[in-house]
Design an enzyme around this catalytic site. Structure first.
Site, PDB file in Angstrom:
ATOM      1  CE  LYS A  79     -54.034  51.683 -36.916  1.00 31.64           C
ATOM      2  NZ  LYS A  79     -55.199  51.129 -36.187  1.00 31.64           N
ATOM      3  CB  SER A 154     -57.391  54.267 -35.154  1.00 32.37           C
ATOM      4  OG  SER A 154     -57.091  52.887 -35.082  1.00 32.37           O
ATOM      5  CB  SER A 178     -59.359  50.728 -35.403  1.00 36.31           C
ATOM      6  OG  SER A 178     -59.604  51.848 -34.606  1.00 36.31           O
TER       7      SER A 178
HETATM    8  N1  GLN Z   1     -62.938  54.311 -32.044  1.00 33.42           N
HETATM    9  C1  GLN Z   1     -62.496  53.452 -30.987  1.00 33.42           C
HETATM   10  C2  GLN Z   1     -61.631  54.231 -30.023  1.00 33.42           C
HETATM   11  O1  GLN Z   1     -61.392  55.377 -30.269  1.00 33.42           O
HETATM   12  C3  GLN Z   1     -61.776  52.252 -31.523  1.00 33.42           C
HETATM   13  C4  GLN Z   1     -60.372  52.514 -31.915  1.00 33.42           C
HETATM   14  C5  GLN Z   1     -59.627  51.269 -32.318  1.00 33.42           C
HETATM   15  O2  GLN Z   1     -60.227  50.229 -32.595  1.00 33.42           O
HETATM   16  N2  GLN Z   1     -58.317  51.379 -32.306  1.00 33.42           N
HETATM   17  O3  GLN Z   1     -61.193  53.716 -29.037  1.00 33.42           O
END
Ligand code: GLN
EC number: 6.3.5.7
Length: 492
Positions: A79, A154, A178
């Site tokens: 990532k 994400s 995410s």
């Molecule tokens: N969807 C969640 C957010 O936007 C989680 C994102 C994540 O785990 N990085 O904060």
């Protein structure tokens, strides 16, 4: 060989060790696939063919001399939130479009030391804020199961590369879902470890008390191989734990599903917005686990309604603090011709942060400001403790807790959910991060549009082996994790 990408990680390591193919051949195979397929999926931000082939050659030398480690020569994608020395690390943001880290994240360093070959860096929501990967400065990544849908976020790029067989393994990070939600949307297995199990050093910070890196792959066994590489104490991350790391691969059969007590939170299956097909697939998977000998126990998680508001105060508060370092002075984007220092700050940050990141900085700064700190931030921290206690109470009576990973399957690209609609989609994943617990997503079927559905299992602290083991046994008895999207069936 045209089908190297169909091998499991275990088969890949066996093929490399017995010289059925070399790491160079395997790496080139993936690079060819990326060249042929990724202009449709758009999962990579940076592909690093030269470095990858050099790493593959080094791996082949180790394999020949009999000094290779378990995963030596196996390719993976990181990532683009993990710092990589000499290779761009963008976090999906214009702010870091030109950022080359002077050091490797611990996860990256561990993967290198284990002889894994880095194919490149993959796309994500900007600074990991989002659920669709559409907020990336580099554009939207596509879901390999249906290119008109998002892969989730994400860690959407990490999910897409594995689902399209453009890498056999990927690292992801999970601050509020995410790893689990994109794994769910793309039909993969993804593990969010206990907070402190995997080092955060060199992982670009979003919300430091919630962030945790972990593996994404097709199966629990594949995830276990990568977990063995990346888990462990790190003196460079004071929140990493000095606790012995399990051998996650050796432990795959350690937990018997027979006799396992699985908690079914009443509140979770009555959530408004839970798609009927998602609910049905998750219930079918629980029935399967029951047939394998598990007992389903109804439990109460009374704090469910507080998950979204609590997370969406704490995460932006921490983000506003973490992102204050991008000031246009030290590194990252700097605006043209600033008139004075305030103009430099304002324009650098306004020009380089996208809308969602700016929204979170504003909410977070507000929640931390003098007049509101007690009313919002401190209160959210108290509720966070209650959420944790709710889980601990549940674990007195059950071994693991089951839930969907997401209330729906993958959204359409451009669906343009309002921020609150998008935040509500995180209902099943956020509490795990607030409590610091481990949880796993396993693919358990499809909806009528042929989009994958995921089951989430939440474990008690340090139960990664148990979670991987349960999913492994489920996968020995089902074949959802072996299903491939049409694009993954294409040969380069
Ligand atoms: N969807 C969640 C957010 O936007 C989680 C994102 C994540 O785990 N990085 O904060």
């Amino acid at each position: 060989m045209t089908d190297l990408h169909r091998l499991s990680i275990r088969e890949m390591t066996e093929g490399l060790k017995s010289a059925q193919f070399s790491s160079r051949e395997l790496t080139q195979h993936y690079l060819d696939r990326i060249a042929k397929i990724d202009d449709r999926v758009k999962s990579y931000v940076t592909v690093t063919p030269e470095q990858a082939l050099a790493q593959a050659d080094a791996a082949d030398n180790l394999l020949k001399s009999g000094t290779a480690g378990v995963l030596t020569g196996v390719p993976l994608a990181h990532k683009d939130i993990f710092c990589t020395q000499g290779i761009k690390t963008t976090a999906g943001s214009k702010m870091l479009d030109n950022f080359i880290s002077p050091y490797d994240a611990t996860v990256v360093a561990k993967a290198k030391a284990a002889g894994l070959v880095t194919l490149g860096k993959v796309n994500m929501d900007e600074f990991a804020m989002g659920s669709t990967s559409e907020s990336s400065f580099y554009g939207a990544t596509k879901n390999p199961w249906n290119l008109e849908h998002v892969p989730g976020g994400s860690s959407g790029g990490s999910a897409a590369v594995v689902a399209a067989d453009l890498a056999p393994l990927a690292t992801g990070t999970d601050t509020g879902g995410s790893i689990r939600q994109p794994a769910s949307f793309c039909g993969l297995t993804g593990l969010k470890p206990t907070y402190g199990r995997v080092s955060r050093f060199g992982m670009i910070a979003f919300a430091s008390s919630l962030d945790q890196g972990g593996p994404m792959a097709r199966s629990a066994e594949d995830c276990a191989f990568l977990m063995n590489t990346i888990a462990g104490h790190d003196l460079k991350d004071s929140t990493s734990i000095n606790k012995e790391v399990d051998d996650y691969v050796a432990n795959l059969n350690a937990t018997a599903v027979k006799g396992l007590r699985i908690g079914i939170p009443k509140q979770y299956f009555n959530v408004q917005g839970l798609d009927a097909e998602v609910k049905a697939r998750v219930e079918e998977s629980l029935k399967k686990l029951q047939d394998m000998g598990a007992t389903l126990v109804e439990i109460d998680l009374n704090m469910t309604e507080a998950y979204v508001p609590t997370y969406y105060l704490i995460a932006p508060a921490e983000a506003s603090s973490n992102l204050s370092r991008y000031d246009g002075v030290r590194y990252g984007y700097r605006c043209e011709n600033p008139t004075d220092i305030l103009d430099l700050y304002k324009r650098s940050r306004s020009e380089a942060f996208g809308a969602e990141v700016q929204r979170r900085i504003l909410i977070g700064t507000y929640a931390l400001s003098a007049g509101y700190y007690d009313a919002y931030y401190v209160k959210a921290q108290k509720v966070r403790r209650l959420i944790q206690q709710d889980f601990l109470k549940a674990f007195e009576n059950v071994d693991v807790i089951a839930a969907p990973s997401a209330p729906t399957t993958a959204y359409k690209i451009g669906a343009n959910l309002s921020p609150t609609e998008m935040y509500l989609g995180d209902i099943y994943t956020l509490a795990v991060n607030l409590a610091g617990l481990p949880a796993i997503n396993a693919p358990v079927g499809f909806d009528t549009n042929n989009l994958p559905v995921g089951l989430q299992l939440i474990g008690n602290y340090w139960s990664e082996s148990q979670l991987l083991s349960i999913v492994h046994q489920y996968q020995q008895n089902t074949d959802w994790h072996t299903k491939r999207a049409a694009i993954a069936e294409e040969n380069a």
